[in-house]
Each structure stands twice: as structure tokens, then as C-alpha cells.
Design an enzyme around this catalytic site. Structure first.
Site, mmCIF file in Angstrom:
data_model
loop_
_atom_site.group_PDB
_atom_site.id
_atom_site.type_symbol
_atom_site.label_atom_id
_atom_site.label_comp_id
_atom_site.label_asym_id
_atom_site.label_seq_id
_atom_site.Cartn_x
_atom_site.Cartn_y
_atom_site.Cartn_z
ATOM 1 N N PRO A 10 -5.274 -0.065 -1.586
ATOM 2 C CA PRO A 10 -6.219 0.634 -0.726
ATOM 3 C C PRO A 10 -5.885 2.098 -0.465
ATOM 4 O O PRO A 10 -4.715 2.450 -0.277
ATOM 5 C CB PRO A 10 -6.145 -0.151 0.595
ATOM 6 C CG PRO A 10 -5.716 -1.506 0.193
ATOM 7 C CD PRO A 10 -4.821 -1.337 -0.998
ATOM 8 N N ASN A 11 -6.922 2.897 -0.459
ATOM 9 C CA ASN A 11 -6.899 4.325 -0.102
ATOM 10 C C ASN A 11 -6.278 5.230 -1.166
ATOM 11 O O ASN A 11 -6.338 6.453 -1.039
ATOM 12 C CB ASN A 11 -6.204 4.556 1.254
ATOM 13 C CG ASN A 11 -6.908 3.837 2.379
ATOM 14 O OD1 ASN A 11 -8.106 4.004 2.537
ATOM 15 N ND2 ASN A 11 -6.200 3.010 3.128
ATOM 16 N N ARG A 18 -6.088 13.067 0.487
ATOM 17 C CA ARG A 18 -5.452 12.534 1.688
ATOM 18 C C ARG A 18 -4.020 13.067 1.818
ATOM 19 O O ARG A 18 -3.344 13.264 0.810
ATOM 20 C CB ARG A 18 -5.479 10.997 1.682
ATOM 21 C CG ARG A 18 -4.523 10.326 0.715
ATOM 22 C CD ARG A 18 -4.656 8.814 0.667
ATOM 23 N NE ARG A 18 -4.132 8.140 1.831
ATOM 24 C CZ ARG A 18 -3.433 6.992 1.784
ATOM 25 N NH1 ARG A 18 -3.175 6.393 0.628
ATOM 26 N NH2 ARG A 18 -2.998 6.424 2.877
ATOM 27 N N TYR A 23 1.820 12.494 0.172
ATOM 28 C CA TYR A 23 1.453 11.901 -1.107
ATOM 29 C C TYR A 23 1.332 12.887 -2.268
ATOM 30 O O TYR A 23 1.139 12.472 -3.412
ATOM 31 C CB TYR A 23 0.137 11.112 -0.944
ATOM 32 C CG TYR A 23 0.221 10.073 0.161
ATOM 33 C CD1 TYR A 23 1.280 9.167 0.198
ATOM 34 C CD2 TYR A 23 -0.736 10.011 1.171
ATOM 35 C CE1 TYR A 23 1.375 8.229 1.219
ATOM 36 C CE2 TYR A 23 -0.642 9.065 2.184
ATOM 37 C CZ TYR A 23 0.417 8.180 2.203
ATOM 38 O OH TYR A 23 0.515 7.252 3.210
ATOM 39 N N ASN A 74 1.611 0.253 -6.896
ATOM 40 C CA ASN A 74 1.686 0.889 -5.581
ATOM 41 C C ASN A 74 0.649 0.179 -4.722
ATOM 42 O O ASN A 74 -0.539 0.473 -4.815
ATOM 43 C CB ASN A 74 1.392 2.387 -5.673
ATOM 44 C CG ASN A 74 1.505 3.053 -4.308
ATOM 45 O OD1 ASN A 74 1.532 2.383 -3.277
ATOM 46 N ND2 ASN A 74 1.574 4.370 -4.298
ATOM 47 N N ALA A 77 -1.047 0.274 1.737
ATOM 48 C CA ALA A 77 -0.673 -0.403 2.989
ATOM 49 C C ALA A 77 -0.506 -1.913 2.824
ATOM 50 O O ALA A 77 0.146 -2.562 3.648
ATOM 51 C CB ALA A 77 -1.695 -0.095 4.073
ATOM 52 N N HIS A 80 2.875 -3.698 3.254
ATOM 53 C CA HIS A 80 3.524 -4.050 4.515
ATOM 54 C C HIS A 80 3.069 -5.390 5.096
ATOM 55 O O HIS A 80 3.632 -5.840 6.088
ATOM 56 C CB HIS A 80 3.301 -2.909 5.523
ATOM 57 C CG HIS A 80 3.557 -1.555 4.935
ATOM 58 N ND1 HIS A 80 4.808 -1.178 4.478
ATOM 59 C CD2 HIS A 80 2.732 -0.508 4.662
ATOM 60 C CE1 HIS A 80 4.726 0.054 3.972
ATOM 61 N NE2 HIS A 80 3.487 0.482 4.070
ATOM 62 N N ASP A 87 2.611 -13.128 -3.668
ATOM 63 C CA ASP A 87 2.550 -14.368 -4.449
ATOM 64 C C ASP A 87 1.894 -14.138 -5.809
ATOM 65 O O ASP A 87 2.334 -14.698 -6.817
ATOM 66 C CB ASP A 87 1.773 -15.446 -3.683
ATOM 67 C CG ASP A 87 2.584 -16.043 -2.538
ATOM 68 O OD1 ASP A 87 3.774 -15.698 -2.401
ATOM 69 O OD2 ASP A 87 2.023 -16.853 -1.782
ATOM 70 N N GLU A 98 7.748 -1.605 -7.931
ATOM 71 C CA GLU A 98 6.908 -1.087 -6.842
ATOM 72 C C GLU A 98 7.193 0.405 -6.655
ATOM 73 O O GLU A 98 8.350 0.812 -6.653
ATOM 74 C CB GLU A 98 7.238 -1.856 -5.558
ATOM 75 C CG GLU A 98 6.446 -1.401 -4.346
ATOM 76 C CD GLU A 98 6.630 -2.353 -3.170
ATOM 77 O OE1 GLU A 98 6.393 -3.575 -3.337
ATOM 78 O OE2 GLU A 98 7.016 -1.884 -2.088
ATOM 79 N N HIS A 100 6.223 4.003 -4.375
ATOM 80 C CA HIS A 100 5.573 4.693 -3.262
ATOM 81 C C HIS A 100 5.770 6.182 -3.437
ATOM 82 O O HIS A 100 6.893 6.632 -3.698
ATOM 83 C CB HIS A 100 6.152 4.234 -1.919
ATOM 84 C CG HIS A 100 5.937 2.781 -1.701
ATOM 85 N ND1 HIS A 100 4.709 2.264 -1.382
ATOM 86 C CD2 HIS A 100 6.774 1.729 -1.830
ATOM 87 C CE1 HIS A 100 4.799 0.948 -1.309
ATOM 88 N NE2 HIS A 100 6.046 0.594 -1.582
ATOM 89 N N LEU A 101 4.685 6.917 -3.294
ATOM 90 C CA LEU A 101 4.765 8.372 -3.400
ATOM 91 C C LEU A 101 5.621 8.937 -2.273
ATOM 92 O O LEU A 101 6.457 9.817 -2.484
ATOM 93 C CB LEU A 101 3.351 8.969 -3.324
ATOM 94 C CG LEU A 101 2.474 8.655 -4.536
ATOM 95 C CD1 LEU A 101 1.007 8.620 -4.150
ATOM 96 C CD2 LEU A 101 2.712 9.672 -5.634
ATOM 97 N N SER A 102 5.400 8.435 -1.064
ATOM 98 C CA SER A 102 6.177 8.893 0.095
ATOM 99 C C SER A 102 7.409 8.007 0.251
ATOM 100 O O SER A 102 7.501 6.937 -0.362
ATOM 101 C CB SER A 102 5.310 8.816 1.348
ATOM 102 O OG SER A 102 4.982 7.466 1.646
ATOM 103 N N ARG A 107 9.490 7.049 7.434
ATOM 104 C CA ARG A 107 8.238 7.266 8.169
ATOM 105 C C ARG A 107 8.177 6.294 9.366
ATOM 106 O O ARG A 107 9.203 5.978 9.928
ATOM 107 C CB ARG A 107 7.051 7.100 7.213
ATOM 108 C CG ARG A 107 7.080 8.113 6.062
ATOM 109 C CD ARG A 107 5.902 7.966 5.124
ATOM 110 N NE ARG A 107 4.645 8.241 5.806
ATOM 111 C CZ ARG A 107 3.441 7.983 5.278
ATOM 112 N NH1 ARG A 107 3.358 7.422 4.071
ATOM 113 N NH2 ARG A 107 2.350 8.275 5.946
HETATM 114 C C1 DQA Z 1 2.147 4.441 0.059
HETATM 115 C C2 DQA Z 1 2.858 4.190 1.390
HETATM 116 C C3 DQA Z 1 2.088 3.217 2.242
HETATM 117 O O1 DQA Z 1 2.761 3.018 3.482
HETATM 118 C C4 DQA Z 1 0.699 3.756 2.540
HETATM 119 O O2 DQA Z 1 -0.029 2.820 3.295
HETATM 120 C C5 DQA Z 1 -0.026 4.178 1.334
HETATM 121 C C6 DQA Z 1 0.699 4.884 0.268
HETATM 122 C C7 DQA Z 1 2.853 5.539 -0.782
HETATM 123 O O3 DQA Z 1 2.542 5.648 -1.956
HETATM 124 O O4 DQA Z 1 3.682 6.282 -0.239
HETATM 125 O O5 DQA Z 1 -1.235 4.037 1.226
HETATM 126 O O6 DQA Z 1 2.158 3.244 -0.704
#
Ligand code: DQA
Length: 147
Positions: A10-11, A18, A23, A74, A77, A80, A87, A98, A100-102, A107
Site C-alpha cells: 500500500p501507498n 509522498r 522515501y 516492500n 505498512a 507491521h 503466511d 524484505e 524498506h526505503l526508510s 522512526r
Molecule cells: C516502508 C516503511 C513502512 O513503515 C511504510 O508504511 C511504508 C514504506 C519503507 O519502504 O520505508 O509505506 O515500507
């Protein structure tokens, strides 16, 4: 079986617009192009998919994993809280990294927990788009040698 699945949750379709501080400036399409070109150099093709819907990500994994060698994910959210995605990743039987950009450990408290990471063989966090290149290298190093 030279296919690597590149999955975004998502997102992440909003990358480039964003929160660039966390990111970075690249769009999702930039990242997909980067990973595909790095993968090609190593003899792999990338099949990319993004969805804002948990079930669509799971459907994609179930459909595509039988014809893939590994996964870069990736989960956004969903990282979490999505035990369903955890699964689904386990059920593929494939090595997954896995990304994550950040830096999710630097955080908010709630971002420090990844419920999907235990389904993965590695996690790369906080390196912006370079993290994907590192994830690809890591993933390829974990794949069975091909004949
Ligand atoms: C993320 C970190 C997640 O906490 C966040 O909800 C994202 C992006 C990252 O790539 O840093 O949407 O996965």
C-alpha cells in the site's frame, strides 16, 4: 525459473510524491526499472506488482510464485501487521528479501516491528533505492545454483 517477483504494498504507488525525506525522490516505476535492469545483468527477469490491497498481493504471490525463483518485497505498512502476507510468503517456499526505503528502526515505535520479516531470509532497511540493489544481490546469492 529465472523470474524474480518484485512486490510493493500500500501507498508505494505514490513514491516520488509522498514523504521524500523518508522515501527518496524516485517513483515506483523508476525503482522497478532499476531492479529490472540490475536483474537482467545477472540473467533474471523481474515481474513487478503493486497493490493497495492485501488480498491482491496474496493472490499475486499464489499465482506467480510457482514460476519464480525468489521474491523482493516492500510490504509498506502491511509489514507491521499482516500475518496473512507473512503466511503467503512462507507458503511460496521461495527465498524472499524484505526491503524498506526508510530505516524502520529509526522512526515511530510501531514501525520497528515487522511481522513479515520472519517469512524472509533477509531484510534491507534505510538505504533508499540502493537497498533494492542490495536486496537483489542478497537474493541471488541465496538461490540454488542453476544448471
Ligand atoms: C516502508 C516503511 C513502512 O513503515 C511504510 O508504511 C511504508 C514504506 C519503507 O519502504 O520505508 O509505506 O515500507
Amino acid at each position: 525459473m529465472n523470474t524474480i517477483l518484485l512486490i510493493h504494498g500500500p501507498n508505494l504507488n505514490m513514491l516520488g510524491e509522498r514523504d521524500k525525506e523518508h522515501y527518496g525522490p524516485l517513483t515506483l516505476s523508476d525503482i522497478e526499472t532499476l531492479v529490472a535492469s540490475e536483474a537482467k545483468k545477472a540473467g533474471f527477469e523481474c515481474k513487478a506488482f503493486q497493490s493497495n490491497h492485501e488480498g491482491a498481493l496474496i493472490d499475486f504471490l499464489q499465482k506467480e510464485s510457482p514460476n519464480a525463483a525468489g521474491i523482493i518485497v516492500n510490504p509498506g505498512a502491511l509489514t507491521h501487521y499482516s500475518y496473512a502476507l507473512h503466511d503467503a510468503l512462507v507458503d511460496t517456499g521461495l527465498p524472499a528479501i524484505e526491503v524498506h526505503l526508510s530505516d524502520i528502526n529509526a522512526r515511530e515505535e510501531w514501525r520497528r516491528i515487522s511481522v513479515t520479516a520472519p517469512a524472509c531470509t533477509g531484510v534491507v532497511s534505510g538505504k533508499k533505492e540502493k537497498g533494492y540493489v542490495e536486496a537483489l544481490t542478497l537474493l541471488i546469492s541465496r538461490l540454488e545454483p542453476r544448471t
